[in-house]
Design an enzyme around this catalytic site. Structure first.
Site, PDB file in Angstrom:
ATOM      1  N   ARG A 178      14.844  32.344  83.201  1.00 37.81           N
ATOM      2  CA  ARG A 178      14.582  30.945  82.827  1.00 37.81           C
ATOM      3  C   ARG A 178      13.864  30.258  83.964  1.00 37.81           C
ATOM      4  NH1 ARG A 178      19.514  26.875  81.178  1.00 37.81           N
ATOM      5  NH2 ARG A 178      18.769  24.930  82.129  1.00 37.81           N
ATOM      6  N   TRP A 235      25.451  30.641  72.157  1.00 38.27           N
ATOM      7  CA  TRP A 235      25.019  30.342  73.524  1.00 38.27           C
ATOM      8  C   TRP A 235      26.270  29.942  74.308  1.00 38.27           C
ATOM      9  CZ3 TRP A 235      21.974  30.489  77.524  1.00 38.27           C
ATOM     10  CH2 TRP A 235      21.727  29.408  78.366  1.00 38.27           C
ATOM     11  N   ASP A 280      25.079  32.041  79.584  1.00 41.91           N
ATOM     12  CA  ASP A 280      24.357  31.192  80.544  1.00 41.91           C
ATOM     13  C   ASP A 280      24.985  31.417  81.912  1.00 41.91           C
ATOM     14  OD1 ASP A 280      23.216  29.129  81.970  1.00 41.91           O
ATOM     15  OD2 ASP A 280      24.176  27.514  80.824  1.00 41.91           O
ATOM     16  N   ASP A 334      27.823  19.438  85.154  1.00 43.26           N
ATOM     17  CA  ASP A 334      27.267  20.802  85.168  1.00 43.26           C
ATOM     18  C   ASP A 334      26.451  20.994  86.455  1.00 43.26           C
ATOM     19  OD1 ASP A 334      26.342  23.303  84.408  1.00 43.26           O
ATOM     20  OD2 ASP A 334      24.838  22.517  83.012  1.00 43.26           O
ATOM     21  N   SER A 356      27.322  28.307  76.817  1.00 44.10           N
ATOM     22  CA  SER A 356      26.642  27.291  77.633  1.00 44.10           C
ATOM     23  C   SER A 356      27.452  26.867  78.851  1.00 44.10           C
ATOM     24  CB  SER A 356      26.403  26.073  76.721  1.00 44.10           C
ATOM     25  OG  SER A 356      26.260  24.892  77.461  1.00 44.10           O
ATOM     26  N   GLY A 357      26.804  26.801  79.987  1.00 43.53           N
ATOM     27  CA  GLY A 357      27.450  26.298  81.191  1.00 43.53           C
ATOM     28  C   GLY A 357      27.705  24.796  81.097  1.00 43.53           C
ATOM     29  N   HIS A 400      12.144  25.740  79.880  1.00 39.76           N
ATOM     30  CA  HIS A 400      12.905  24.520  79.592  1.00 39.76           C
ATOM     31  C   HIS A 400      12.062  23.285  79.886  1.00 39.76           C
ATOM     32  CE1 HIS A 400      16.340  22.466  78.324  1.00 39.76           C
ATOM     33  NE2 HIS A 400      17.131  22.552  79.371  1.00 39.76           N
TER      34      HIS A 400
END
Ligand code: SPV
Ligand code: MG
Length: 294
Positions: free
Chosen positions: A159, A44, A85, A58, A46-47, A190
């Site tokens: 998402r 992943w 992401d 973030d 990931s951001g 999420h």
């Protein structure tokens, strides 16, 4: 050392072959190597992890080119599928066309794009400003993503942050179904609840053919075993464990060195230099020297 052919990786096939893929968050080629060696099914990009690596919150401060560059480097060292992401897609639906082309070219196997406004605020922080875009606007982004991909197996994961924004299960289901109708291959649902109740309830109510992805950071008792029993879930993402593991190890090591005023005891609990040489591929350098340097 792992091979480097990211485009040969077919996440779609893996998803059908195995009921649940376990995906580890990474923020660098080194963390990608460690996750692959540990046995995860995918990575992943990931951001959150990259933001933290840069010492930033973030909140859409990391640029597309920064995240893209790291994704490309991660893809280059790992044979695992990389799920990128891309936050809100770095702009509107027209910008998403460009974003998808770039991430597919970089070697990613999938992207996750979320239905929040730009700039977004990280999902798990208490009292975060969580604003959703209109369903129609986000459908346009998903349609743009689908239109822009060249390889049909490059997966578009939509998402929804409806539960994170407190909009409730009905709205989350309505959005998720609208995004599948727009062409999304999977839905990432999420949640930031401290128990799995709302994810379990959403999953039970989900009757659309697209599989789900989850990031159970705050409800960790929702184990991969439970997710598999529930069915419908294809991707189980560990959202931030690489950066958190590295932070606690550095904190302990740095504190030990300061407290001792020497490095002798700290060195017992950190990776050896030989281990670093192995991870860096120094053996190959020696082979190359013997072969090519005259
Ligand atoms: C990330 O890892 O960047 C994510 C997951 O998007 S979360 O931080 O939980 O929103
Ligand atoms: Mg993120």
């Amino acid at each position: 050392m792992t091979s480097t052919s990211p485009n040969s990786v077919n996440l779609r096939k893996r998803l059908t072959a195995k009921p649940l893929l376990q995906i580890m968050a990474v923020h660098s080629p080194l963390s990608a190597r460690l996750a692959e060696e540990a046995g995860f099914d995918g990575l992943w990009a990931s951001g959150f992890e990259l933001s933290a690596l840069f010492g930033l919150p973030d909140v859409s401060l990391v640029s597309m080119s920064e995240h893209l560059d790291m994704t490309r480097r991660i893809c280059a060292v790992s044979s695992l599928p990389v799920i990128a992401d891309i936050d809100t897609g770095f702009g509107n639906a027209v910008n998403v066309l460009h974003t998808i082309a770039e991430y597919e070219r970089a070697g990613a196997a999938a992207v996750v794009i979320e239905d929040k406004t730009f700039p977004k605020v990280t999902s798990l922080v208490d009292g975060g400003r969580q604003e959703l875009v209109r369903v129609e606007e986000f459908q346009g982004k998903v349609e743009a993503a689908v239109a822009a991909r060249v390889d049909h197996d490059f997966l578009i994961v939509a998402r929804t942050e409806a539960l994170i924004a407190g909009a409730g299960e009905e709205e989350a289901l309505r959005r998720a179904e609208a995004y599948v109708n727009a062409g999304a291959d999977l839905i990432l649902i999420h949640s930031k609840q401290s128990n799995p109740d709302e994810i379990v309830s959403f999953t039970r109510s989900w009757d659309v053919a697209a599989p789900l992805a989850v990031v159970p950071t705050t409800y960790s008792e929702f184990t991969p075993g439970l997710a598999e029993t529930l069915g419908k879930i294809g991707l189980y993402i560990y959202g931030n464990h690489a950066i958190r593991a590295s932070v606690s190890c550095m904190q302990k090591t740095f504190a030990r060195i300061i407290a001792d005023n020497h490095m002798m005891s700290a060195q017992q609990s950190i990776a050896s230099l030989d281990e670093l040489f192995r991870l860096q591929g120094m053996a190959q350098v020696k082979t190359n020297e013997a072969r090519f340097l005259r």
